[in-house]
Scaffold this active site. Structure first.
Site, PDB file in Angstrom:
ATOM      1  N   SER A  39      -9.971   1.846  -9.397  1.00  0.00           N
ATOM      2  CA  SER A  39      -9.665   1.464  -8.015  1.00  0.00           C
ATOM      3  C   SER A  39     -10.968   1.429  -7.239  1.00  0.00           C
ATOM      4  O   SER A  39     -11.465   2.467  -6.806  1.00  0.00           O
ATOM      5  CB  SER A  39      -8.722   2.500  -7.391  1.00  0.00           C
ATOM      6  OG  SER A  39      -7.461   2.407  -7.993  1.00  0.00           O
ATOM      7  N   LEU A  40     -11.509   0.244  -7.073  1.00  0.00           N
ATOM      8  CA  LEU A  40     -12.837   0.114  -6.465  1.00  0.00           C
ATOM      9  C   LEU A  40     -12.717   0.065  -4.930  1.00  0.00           C
ATOM     10  O   LEU A  40     -13.175   0.961  -4.235  1.00  0.00           O
ATOM     11  CB  LEU A  40     -13.525  -1.134  -7.013  1.00  0.00           C
ATOM     12  CG  LEU A  40     -14.967  -1.367  -6.592  1.00  0.00           C
ATOM     13  CD1 LEU A  40     -15.870  -0.237  -7.058  1.00  0.00           C
ATOM     14  CD2 LEU A  40     -15.478  -2.703  -7.144  1.00  0.00           C
ATOM     15  N   HIS A  41     -12.135  -0.995  -4.416  1.00  0.00           N
ATOM     16  CA  HIS A  41     -11.784  -1.146  -2.992  1.00  0.00           C
ATOM     17  C   HIS A  41     -12.952  -1.238  -2.025  1.00  0.00           C
ATOM     18  O   HIS A  41     -12.755  -1.583  -0.860  1.00  0.00           O
ATOM     19  CB  HIS A  41     -10.820  -0.050  -2.533  1.00  0.00           C
ATOM     20  CG  HIS A  41      -9.634   0.083  -3.434  1.00  0.00           C
ATOM     21  ND1 HIS A  41      -8.882  -1.006  -3.838  1.00  0.00           N
ATOM     22  CD2 HIS A  41      -9.094   1.167  -4.056  1.00  0.00           C
ATOM     23  CE1 HIS A  41      -7.919  -0.592  -4.648  1.00  0.00           C
ATOM     24  NE2 HIS A  41      -8.032   0.711  -4.796  1.00  0.00           N
ATOM     25  N   CYS A  56       5.273   0.585 -14.681  1.00  0.00           N
ATOM     26  CA  CYS A  56       4.286   1.331 -13.904  1.00  0.00           C
ATOM     27  C   CYS A  56       4.779   2.778 -13.783  1.00  0.00           C
ATOM     28  O   CYS A  56       5.847   3.020 -13.205  1.00  0.00           O
ATOM     29  CB  CYS A  56       4.154   0.679 -12.528  1.00  0.00           C
ATOM     30  SG  CYS A  56       3.017   1.534 -11.444  1.00  0.00           S
ATOM     31  N   ASN A 104      -0.538  -4.055   0.798  1.00  0.00           N
ATOM     32  CA  ASN A 104       0.910  -3.954   1.000  1.00  0.00           C
ATOM     33  C   ASN A 104       1.175  -2.932   2.093  1.00  0.00           C
ATOM     34  O   ASN A 104       0.978  -1.739   1.889  1.00  0.00           O
ATOM     35  CB  ASN A 104       1.589  -3.511  -0.299  1.00  0.00           C
ATOM     36  CG  ASN A 104       1.399  -4.553  -1.397  1.00  0.00           C
ATOM     37  OD1 ASN A 104       1.764  -5.707  -1.230  1.00  0.00           O
ATOM     38  ND2 ASN A 104       0.815  -4.138  -2.514  1.00  0.00           N
ATOM     39  N   CYS A 140       2.140  -2.243  -5.045  1.00  0.00           N
ATOM     40  CA  CYS A 140       0.984  -1.369  -5.166  1.00  0.00           C
ATOM     41  C   CYS A 140       0.722  -0.584  -3.888  1.00  0.00           C
ATOM     42  O   CYS A 140       0.659  -1.161  -2.812  1.00  0.00           O
ATOM     43  CB  CYS A 140      -0.227  -2.268  -5.417  1.00  0.00           C
ATOM     44  SG  CYS A 140      -1.108  -1.684  -6.796  1.00  0.00           S
ATOM     45  N   GLU A 178       8.584   7.882  -8.481  1.00  0.00           N
ATOM     46  CA  GLU A 178       9.087   6.525  -8.658  1.00  0.00           C
ATOM     47  C   GLU A 178       8.420   5.848  -9.849  1.00  0.00           C
ATOM     48  O   GLU A 178       7.248   6.083 -10.136  1.00  0.00           O
ATOM     49  CB  GLU A 178       8.859   5.708  -7.374  1.00  0.00           C
ATOM     50  CG  GLU A 178       9.711   6.243  -6.231  1.00  0.00           C
ATOM     51  CD  GLU A 178       9.625   5.446  -4.934  1.00  0.00           C
ATOM     52  OE1 GLU A 178      10.637   5.394  -4.232  1.00  0.00           O
ATOM     53  OE2 GLU A 178       8.559   4.872  -4.629  1.00  0.00           O
ATOM     54  N   CYS A 222      -6.622   8.397  -0.438  1.00  0.00           N
ATOM     55  CA  CYS A 222      -7.028   7.010  -0.215  1.00  0.00           C
ATOM     56  C   CYS A 222      -6.273   6.455   0.994  1.00  0.00           C
ATOM     57  O   CYS A 222      -5.053   6.596   1.097  1.00  0.00           O
ATOM     58  CB  CYS A 222      -6.773   6.163  -1.457  1.00  0.00           C
ATOM     59  SG  CYS A 222      -7.685   6.752  -2.897  1.00  0.00           S
ATOM     60  N   CYS A 264      -2.991   3.922   1.024  1.00  0.00           N
ATOM     61  CA  CYS A 264      -1.929   4.175   0.051  1.00  0.00           C
ATOM     62  C   CYS A 264      -0.863   5.090   0.630  1.00  0.00           C
ATOM     63  O   CYS A 264      -1.176   6.166   1.141  1.00  0.00           O
ATOM     64  CB  CYS A 264      -2.548   4.819  -1.196  1.00  0.00           C
ATOM     65  SG  CYS A 264      -1.325   5.177  -2.464  1.00  0.00           S
ATOM     66  N   CYS A 316      -0.030  12.859  -4.486  1.00  0.00           N
ATOM     67  CA  CYS A 316      -1.390  12.627  -4.978  1.00  0.00           C
ATOM     68  C   CYS A 316      -2.362  13.430  -4.133  1.00  0.00           C
ATOM     69  O   CYS A 316      -2.264  13.417  -2.909  1.00  0.00           O
ATOM     70  CB  CYS A 316      -1.744  11.143  -4.897  1.00  0.00           C
ATOM     71  SG  CYS A 316      -3.362  10.787  -5.632  1.00  0.00           S
ATOM     72  N   GLY A 336       0.044   9.307  -8.074  1.00  0.00           N
ATOM     73  CA  GLY A 336      -0.866  10.306  -8.624  1.00  0.00           C
ATOM     74  C   GLY A 336      -2.139   9.735  -9.218  1.00  0.00           C
ATOM     75  O   GLY A 336      -2.247   8.532  -9.455  1.00  0.00           O
ATOM     76  N   GLU A 337      -3.088  10.616  -9.459  1.00  0.00           N
ATOM     77  CA  GLU A 337      -4.359  10.287 -10.134  1.00  0.00           C
ATOM     78  C   GLU A 337      -4.255  10.809 -11.567  1.00  0.00           C
ATOM     79  O   GLU A 337      -4.312  12.020 -11.793  1.00  0.00           O
ATOM     80  CB  GLU A 337      -5.525  10.951  -9.386  1.00  0.00           C
ATOM     81  CG  GLU A 337      -6.854  11.013 -10.156  1.00  0.00           C
ATOM     82  CD  GLU A 337      -7.348   9.674 -10.694  1.00  0.00           C
ATOM     83  OE1 GLU A 337      -7.414   9.526 -11.944  1.00  0.00           O
ATOM     84  OE2 GLU A 337      -7.665   8.780  -9.897  1.00  0.00           O
TER      85      GLU A 337
END
Length: 369
Positions: free
Chosen positions: A224-226, A109, A301, A344, A96, A120, A123, A116, A170-171
């Site tokens: 991407s800290l989180h 984006c 989300n 996201c 996508e 995480c 996600c 991926c 993906g990374e």
């Protein structure tokens, strides 16, 4: 004509590699610049229309090569103008791509992998599993296609793509060569001519990749800290077990030193009761000390089967204010396109399921119906 899958896809090439392609053909390398302009600026896919090339060269290109973007399976438009394309990259795999229009910019984006490999926890893409890396042509093909569609779309209001974020499925740093090859076209004046500040790569923290990027293609970096402490980050961003915060922050400092005028963005998804306390905010401030950093707070989300809830607006505002008071540049990202699952952490595409167990389950389900 050749069997199309055997034809060389010119979307896989950038100035450097296409230059070599032409010199190998016995042509001058400047042909690469001409052809890239036809492909990426005029979006011409028929070689016969490339009028500044000789007839012989046009015939030879038509015989050996093609310009093959991914195929659109579905288009969706959100109530807020966000658009999402579901694209087939081969018979079994789809990704996508999302376009987010704003007053002063249009951001695309882009996905870098089918699925991926990083698990995480918040996600939806991660739940798909992982199938393969995208080729350079499949990556730049998303930009080519979105630009072509926006150009011909009466509802898009002549929207143009001013910014790119490698934040789709993906990374990106685990598909390093193909991603940097495609980003070189984004930056190339013969192709999209975007400034380095307008192309952002988002990583979950692949430390060796951050160092390679710094040396070969220093675009804007987003991390991407989180979570601001290892035990929590180990849980929600499992790659942290391999590259914990101390080593990730050291890599960020090296990146910032090599790019003195740019900020590193730290993305932080707000999970109710997990990482949204004022103590967490204080830890972020400590962690980012001495870095030119911007924190991007992302309200979670939801997606089917998610184990988390979104922090409420009061908690998000208090968290943001705590960071701002400490002098940390912070913004709360508006949720865009969540009515079409384009926000996201919601991108899924379709990944070819691997393994006999899954096939048996699918067969049983089919019999059941």
């Amino acid at each position: 004509a050749m069997n199309p899958s055997a034809a060389i896809n010119l979307l896989d090439y950038n100035t450097q590699t296409l230059g070599k392609f032409f010199t190998d053909l016995g042509e001058r390398s400047f042909r690469a610049e001409q052809v890239l302009k036809w492909i990426h600026q005029k979006r011409v896919t028929e070689f016969s229309q490339m009028t500044n090339l000789s007839q012989a060269l046009r015939a030879s290109l038509a015989e050996k090569t093609e310009i093959r973007p991914p195929q659109v399976i579905r288009r969706q438009i959100s109530s807020d103008g966000t658009r999402k394309w579901l694209l087939a990259v081969d018979d079994a795999n789809q990704v996508e791509t999302v376009f987010i229009p704003e007053k002063d910019r249009g951001t695309l984006c882009i996905s870098s992998q089918v699925g991926c490999p990083l698990d995480c926890q918040f996600c939806a893409t991660a739940k798909q599993g992982f199938n393969r890396n995208l080729s350079a042509g499949e990556i730049i093909g998303q930009l080519w296609l979105a630009a072509a569609e926006l150009e011909h779309d009466p509802h898009a209001g002549r929207r143009i793509i001013t910014n790119i974020v490698m934040m789709g499925m993906g990374e990106p740093l685990l598909n390093f060569d193909n991603v940097t090859s495609a980003m070189n076209l984004m930056l190339d004046d013969n192709a999209y001519g975007l400034g380095k500040k307008r192309v952002t790569l988002s990583t979950a923290g692949i430390v060796p990749g951050i160092d390679r990027l710094k040396d070969s293609c220093p675009v804007s970096l987003a991390v991407s800290l989180h979570a601001a402490r290892d035990e929590l980050r180990d849980e929600i961003v499992p790659i942290n077990r391999k590259y914990p915060l101390a080593s990730l922050m050291a890599a960020c400092h090296r990146y910032a030193d090599a790019n003195p005028h740019s900020e590193i963005t730290f993305e932080y998804v707000m999970l109710d009761g997990i990482n949204d306390t004022l103590a967490d905010a204080k830890q972020i401030v400590r962690l980012l000390e001495g870095l030119p950093a911007k924190v991007n707070l992302i309200p979670f989300n939801p997606f089917p089967g998610a184990a988390y809830r979104r922090s409420d607006d009061r908690a998000i505002d208090a968290f943001r204010d705590r960071l701002l008071r400490s002098g940390t540049h912070t913004i709360t990202r508006k949720t865009r396109g969540d009515d079409i699952d384009a926000a996201c952490g919601q991108l899924v595409g379709k990944v070819l399921a691997k393994g006999a167990k899954h096939r048996a389950k699918q067969a049983a389900l089919r019999e059941h119906h």
